[in-house]
Structure formats: structure tokens, C-alpha cells
Enzyme design. Sequence first.
Site, PDB file in Angstrom:
ATOM      1  N   TRP A 340       0.840  -1.215   0.000  1.00 38.68           N
ATOM      2  CA  TRP A 340       0.000   0.000   0.000  1.00 38.68           C
ATOM      3  C   TRP A 340       0.864   1.250   0.000  1.00 38.68           C
ATOM      4  O   TRP A 340       0.400   2.348  -0.260  1.00 38.68           O
ATOM      5  CB  TRP A 340      -0.949   0.007   1.205  1.00 38.68           C
ATOM      6  CG  TRP A 340      -0.323   0.195   2.571  1.00 38.68           C
ATOM      7  CD1 TRP A 340       0.820  -0.393   3.035  1.00 38.68           C
ATOM      8  CD2 TRP A 340      -0.795   1.025   3.637  1.00 38.68           C
ATOM      9  NE1 TRP A 340       1.069   0.001   4.333  1.00 38.68           N
ATOM     10  CE2 TRP A 340       0.098   0.858   4.739  1.00 38.68           C
ATOM     11  CE3 TRP A 340      -1.888   1.880   3.797  1.00 38.68           C
ATOM     12  CZ2 TRP A 340      -0.076   1.530   5.953  1.00 38.68           C
ATOM     13  CZ3 TRP A 340      -2.060   2.535   5.011  1.00 38.68           C
ATOM     14  CH2 TRP A 340      -1.153   2.366   6.069  1.00 38.68           C
ATOM     15  N   ASP A 341       2.143   1.070   0.285  1.00 37.88           N
ATOM     16  CA  ASP A 341       3.089   2.182   0.258  1.00 37.88           C
ATOM     17  C   ASP A 341       2.935   2.987  -1.036  1.00 37.88           C
ATOM     18  O   ASP A 341       3.027   4.212  -1.033  1.00 37.88           O
ATOM     19  CB  ASP A 341       4.531   1.662   0.319  1.00 37.88           C
ATOM     20  CG  ASP A 341       4.803   0.778   1.531  1.00 37.88           C
ATOM     21  OD1 ASP A 341       3.884   0.085   1.977  1.00 37.88           O
ATOM     22  OD2 ASP A 341       5.949   0.771   2.019  1.00 37.88           O
ATOM     23  N   GLU A 482       0.760  -3.071  12.464  1.00 36.71           N
ATOM     24  CA  GLU A 482       1.016  -4.510  12.295  1.00 36.71           C
ATOM     25  C   GLU A 482       1.392  -5.207  13.599  1.00 36.71           C
ATOM     26  O   GLU A 482       1.696  -6.395  13.578  1.00 36.71           O
ATOM     27  CB  GLU A 482       2.100  -4.716  11.237  1.00 36.71           C
ATOM     28  CG  GLU A 482       1.634  -4.310   9.858  1.00 36.71           C
ATOM     29  CD  GLU A 482       2.643  -4.619   8.777  1.00 36.71           C
ATOM     30  OE1 GLU A 482       3.806  -4.907   9.105  1.00 36.71           O
ATOM     31  OE2 GLU A 482       2.264  -4.563   7.596  1.00 36.71           O
ATOM     32  N   LYS A 590       2.679  -0.063  16.250  1.00 38.16           N
ATOM     33  CA  LYS A 590       3.881   0.024  15.425  1.00 38.16           C
ATOM     34  C   LYS A 590       3.902   1.349  14.667  1.00 38.16           C
ATOM     35  O   LYS A 590       4.925   1.971  14.481  1.00 38.16           O
ATOM     36  CB  LYS A 590       3.876  -1.146  14.440  1.00 38.16           C
ATOM     37  CG  LYS A 590       5.057  -1.194  13.497  1.00 38.16           C
ATOM     38  CD  LYS A 590       4.956  -2.401  12.578  1.00 38.16           C
ATOM     39  CE  LYS A 590       6.129  -2.483  11.632  1.00 38.16           C
ATOM     40  NZ  LYS A 590       5.972  -3.559  10.648  1.00 38.16           N
ATOM     41  N   GLN A 591       2.723   1.773  14.214  1.00 38.44           N
ATOM     42  CA  GLN A 591       2.639   2.935  13.314  1.00 38.44           C
ATOM     43  C   GLN A 591       1.236   3.529  13.355  1.00 38.44           C
ATOM     44  O   GLN A 591       0.331   2.943  13.945  1.00 38.44           O
ATOM     45  CB  GLN A 591       2.950   2.476  11.893  1.00 38.44           C
ATOM     46  CG  GLN A 591       1.945   1.485  11.341  1.00 38.44           C
ATOM     47  CD  GLN A 591       2.514   0.642  10.211  1.00 38.44           C
ATOM     48  OE1 GLN A 591       2.976  -0.455  10.446  1.00 38.44           O
ATOM     49  NE2 GLN A 591       2.457   1.166   9.002  1.00 38.44           N
TER      50      GLN A 591
HETATM   51  C1  BGC Z   1       4.861  -1.585   7.566  1.00 37.36           C
HETATM   52  C2  BGC Z   1       3.848  -1.629   6.454  1.00 37.36           C
HETATM   53  C3  BGC Z   1       4.544  -1.341   5.141  1.00 37.36           C
HETATM   54  C4  BGC Z   1       5.691  -2.297   4.918  1.00 37.36           C
HETATM   55  C5  BGC Z   1       6.484  -1.971   3.666  1.00 37.36           C
HETATM   56  C6  BGC Z   1       5.982  -2.571   7.242  1.00 37.36           C
HETATM   57  O1  BGC Z   1       6.960  -2.509   8.227  1.00 37.36           O
HETATM   58  O2  BGC Z   1       4.284  -1.933   8.790  1.00 37.36           O
HETATM   59  O3  BGC Z   1       2.857  -0.659   6.692  1.00 37.36           O
HETATM   60  O4  BGC Z   1       3.632  -1.437   4.102  1.00 37.36           O
HETATM   61  O5  BGC Z   1       6.570  -2.210   6.012  1.00 37.36           O
HETATM   62  O6  BGC Z   1       7.046  -0.721   3.733  1.00 37.36           O
END
Ligand code: BGC
Length: 733
Positions: A340-341, A482, A590-591
Site C-alpha cells: 500500500w506504500d 502490524e 507500530k505505526q
Molecule cells: C509496515 C507496512 C509497510 C511495509 C512496507 C511494514 O513494516 O508496517 O505498513 O507497508 O513495512 O514498507
Amino acid sequence: MTLDPRWHVVEEKFDPKKMGHYESVFTLGNGYLGTRGVFEELYRERTPGTFVAGLFDQAHPNEVTELPNLPDWVEVSILLNGEELDLTQGQVLQYRRVLDLKGGVLTREVVWESPQGRRTALRFRRFVSLANVHLVGISIAVTPENYDGPIEFRSALNGQVTNSGTQHFTSIEHSTYAHRGIYLLQETVQSKQQVVVAANHVVHGVLLDESFKNAHRRIVYNAVLSGKRGQTVGIDKFTTIYTSRDQDLPRAVNLLHHALAASSRQTQQGFDQHLEVHQQVWEQRWQWADIEIVSDDHFDQLVVRFAVFHLIQMTPWNDPRVSVAAKGLSGEGYKGHVFWDTEIFILPFFLYSFPQVAKNLLTYRYLTLPGAITNAAQNGYSGAMFAWESADTGEETTPEVGGIDPVTRKPIPILCGKQEHHISVDIPYAIWNYYQVTGDRDFLLKEGAEILLLTARFWASRVSYNPDRDWYEIKEVIGPDEYKEGIDNNYYTNALVQWHLKKTAELVKLLKESPAGQCVLLKLGVTEGELQDWQVIAAKIRLPREGELLHQFEGFMELQEIDVLKYRDVPGLLQKAYGWEEINRSQVLKQADVVMLLYLLGDEFTLAEKRVNWDFYEPKTMHDSSLSAAIHSIVANDIDLAEEAYAYFQKAARIDLTNSMGNTHAGLHAASLGGCWQAVVHGFGGVRVKSGELSVTPKLPKAWHSLRFKLAFQGKRLQVSIRRDGYEVTTVD
Ligand code: BGC
């Protein structure tokens, strides 16, 4: 070379411990291929990496498909009167490596004294051409300062490189061509794509001897030149890379002949000529993409240009079959997979700078719809379910296990491929965003519509009805955060699904008005009953909240609380203190998750709601993903937390340049680079689109005097100039 702190990223000191970091930072690319900024001479710490976008291979059924690491074309060992250049030996008297963001050139200037006291000045220049995507070049100039003696260049193409041990190629042929050319012809093991890497050389100086060496998967051209004190000699290495996947190949072409002929032609022009046309293309790109920040400190200006530079380098310019990998083309991390980035973090830059490229990125999702349809069917759902990690076909490619849990000492299962379903609403969100910004109705009503309808159908099959509560639920997912697996009713996912289903109703109205639109509805067999169901689901989807406080998911509030702030500035500290299971059961993110939603659906939340949720979730967030800080910067701006907004921007902007997460060696954090651009334009610049109208509400950080950037909006080109005392938006030609 005069340094400009606003355009030049400089490495001042040779430090083998930082080699991996700088290799990623100094990656050069043109969207078709990327090459890590490895040194020409060999070191133990050196990790070469050259990747061609979209050229995937699954070397073994137990491993997931990935972007194969192509032969190392950079390698040139240099012998100075018999002593091999090795900066870990002797003395480095002067050293400077400079990435010129304006012109896309990597230069290294060194004065080295060998263990036997020979002093030599060396200058290396490198480009990956934007004008001819198949061409990459290195020029090396060597000046003996206190001796006479032979200068030898051993220029190699090394096909022994692997992806951390996985060899993706079968060697077909390696040989010489033209006068000073060497090539490798290889084929990927499973996807059976041919790759030619051919290097031709031009020598400058009196040639004493030349020869070739051929070894296993490795071929070398040797040139020995006469070296005289104070006189410069050198070599230019032009490497040409073609693959059988290239869309610009003539029909029924012999790939090897084509590549060698192109290479021979290219060598007829000098290094400087190639550089000049390459730089002209950079100039054109910067004309639309540059962001000018005037502040007392030039670092903010530099990091924003660094972000834009790499976004341009890592993104295919005109190949809709390919999208952007999480690490761009700068390293093996995440195996070249697309997340999704791309849609949520990277796409906005292209949307407002180069809309055609944004369209290509979305077309990639359209072209991978068959894979998404397969994913849905394999999981027992209808419609199209996009892969959490996508490669060439759109089928799921997320690996099954990751790193070792320091507490259990067992590999951590990766459930994202099975549960991180929000990607199937992030893509529709991006399509709507594209439509709002470009006004491209054609795309919306054809490719866009198919994606929106098929994902709506997926969501309708993904939700479950709870008759006791009369609501629809989405169970067992992973949201953006995550650190939480197998959760129910993630607010982010459910709210966006609601938004998606409502937008689909708007879309269907538009589709019904045009014959082409009606064809799409017919093609997908969309029924009135189905459309009604979608609206019922949208109206009754479960959105867990308590007053203004949104619950990240059902049960989040009951999780144990831990002192997140104690751990958040040291990567890995939290994981050492708590095992994976415990992190899963704690109020630690995490984010950005709810905060992410406050940004994406900003208009749907009041200022008070935004503040309450920021206050609650921000102190619980580790920012262990590089995707977090930039979004926090934007939301902080929205709720008038100017200092936090600037601090989070700085945090995001430094991730790769200062290696603050400690993992830049595996590749650049593409999403964070896109996030930086958004933090400037959507955050400080305050650019938003509301119901198809552009609005600008700037909030300049205290440290900045002015900010200026261009925007493409609904076919027009605009310039936004923001000063401390006001701003203006003008039209540009
Ligand atoms: C993040 C995801 C991201 C992926 C790739 C993961 O560490 O939690 O949101 O899409 O890294 O960058």
C-alpha cells in the site's frame, strides 16, 4: 567541485562500517533499473545490487518471487604500480563522495597514499541515464602524484552475485565484443527472462597492454596504461542492460545482438555527452517536481530534494506493468514487492507532479486484477482482493515467516498476506484521489470502475452480519498497525470500507450516465440487488467508538498498557523487553492507524475528535515503521501542534539520510520519502482537495521563511508560493 548544501548529499569520510547505509543513499536509478552506490573496488562490506523493475523470479517453490540481483557491473579494481587501491590500507589523505541531486551524478574524489607511499588522486563519476534507461556509466580518472608506473584497471561483470544466497540466473553465455567489450547473457531460473549486461570501455592514456579474463559467471576486461607523475589517465565504462521483458524492444529481436549493437553505438559518444543529455532530463523533471524551502538551515531543503530525487529514480516512467517496490530499486529488502506504500504514500507526489505516471501506477493494479480475483477466490471471497505484497501477477507474495522473536527464539509467522486486507480499500481510495486531482473521468469510468466495483464486491463477501447487534463486522484482520493480528473491526479498515461503498454508489450513478460505463456494469454483471446490499453494509458497518475516542479495534481498550515512551527511541528495545505475543496483547502501536485515518478521511472528523484521538494514540505509537512519522506530522499540523508537526517531519525526513532506523542498508524507505513530500505539501503547504476543489491552508514551520512548489491540478499547472506573511497560487505555463 563547489558544494551546494541544498543539492548535494555528501559523505565526508570513508567508513567501511557505514558502507551499506551509503550504498542505499547513493543509489542511482531511472525507474527501469536501479544500482546501489557501491564502490568500484572490492571490500568485504560491499553489497552490490542492480535491479530491473518488474523482472521477477521465484528461484525455488519454497521461496517467494523477488527482484533478482543482476550481475555487478560497477566493479573495477585499480592497480597503481602493482598496488591495489584499497582505502582500508595506507592512508586516505582526502575523501569526498557527493550525490548531486540536481543532475543525478555520483562523484567520488579521493587522494590515497598506498602502504608503499605512492600518492594518487582518483576521481570517479557515475550516472544511470534518464535519457536512455538502458545505459549506465562510470568514468574513472587517475593521477599519480609522486611516482611513475603502470596504472591497471580490471573492469568486471560479475554474475556471481546472488540475492542473499539465492541465485536467480542460469548463465547462457559470456564473451567479448567490439574492441573492449565484455558481456554476460543470462536467464532467470523460473520466469525464463533473458538478461544481457554488456560493458564497453574507452581508455584515456597510453595503453601498454590489454586482455580479457573469463571465469565462472564472471568476465573481466584488463587495461594497463602508462602512468606518469602529474598526468591523468582513465577509463570510461559504459554498461548496457536489456531484458526480454523490455517493452521498447523491436519485435522478434535477438536480445543479445540488440544489446551489443546498442552498446557499440553508445560508446561512440563520450561520457560527458551522455552525462549532458541525462542531466537535461533531470532539469525537466526538477522543473515540475522541485520544492524550494528557504530557511536558515539548508538541511530541510536537502532532505526534501533527496526524497523527490529518489521518488523520481525509483518509479517506472512509462511502464504500467510495473509499480514501485517498498525499497524502490535500492536494495533487496522486501524483495521488490509492492505494498500500500505505493498508493497511499508514493502516488500523491506523482499525482500532483507527473499525473501520467500516477495513472501508470494505478494501471498496474488494473493489470494485476486477474491475480486479485484469484486471491479472492482462493480465500473463499468474491470480487478482487489485492495482494498485501504484490509482484508481477498480483497474486499474494507475502513470505510466511520473518525474523526471530527474541523471547521465544522462534521465527515470527507473518500473517499480513492472510489478514492485512485494507490494501483492497487503499487502492480504491487512491483511484478516487486520482480522479479528484486529475479530473480524468475516462480512467475512473473504465479501469478505475472495474477496480472499485470488484473490490466492493470483495468487501461485501468479506463482511459478516451480526444479527444480534444488527451490524456488519470485519473480523480477523490486521490494520495498518502490524503489531496487532487477528483483530476484529479495525476502525481504519471499516471506516474506509464504508467510505468505499458510498463512493461506489456515486460512481455507479456516473457509470449509468455513459454507454462506456454501462458496459462496465454489464461486463461485471453488477446487479441492482448487489448495489443495494453495498449501501446497507455501508450504513450498518461496525465502527467501535466511545464518544470522540475511536477504538482502534474491538477490545483495544482492554489490552494491557505499557510505557511505550521508554522504548520508542531505540530500534529493537521494545522487542527485547516484550515478546511478539505480548506486544500483540498490549496497547502499543507500530505505526499510525487511527491517526492514519484522521489524515485520509480528514473531512469526516471534527477538530475535537482529531485532538482526542491524537492525545490517546500518539503516546502509544512506537513509529517502528517508517510510514508513521510523516503522517503524524500532517495530522499534528491539522490540529495546530506546530512543534510536533515540525519534529515529526524532521524525524521522517532523516530516516534514510541519518539511518535512524538502522536498516537503510537493506534499501531506502520509499513510503517515507513519499510521506515527506506529503508532509511538506499537504502538511505545511496545507494543500487538500475537497469535493474536487483545491484548497490551500499553509502553516509554515517557524524555521522556514518561505516554501514554493508546483502542482498539477485538473489539467492546469499551478505554483504555490508561501511566505510568512501570506501566500499566492498562480498559473504556470
Ligand atoms: C509496515 C507496512 C509497510 C511495509 C512496507 C511494514 O513494516 O508496517 O505498513 O507497508 O513495512 O514498507
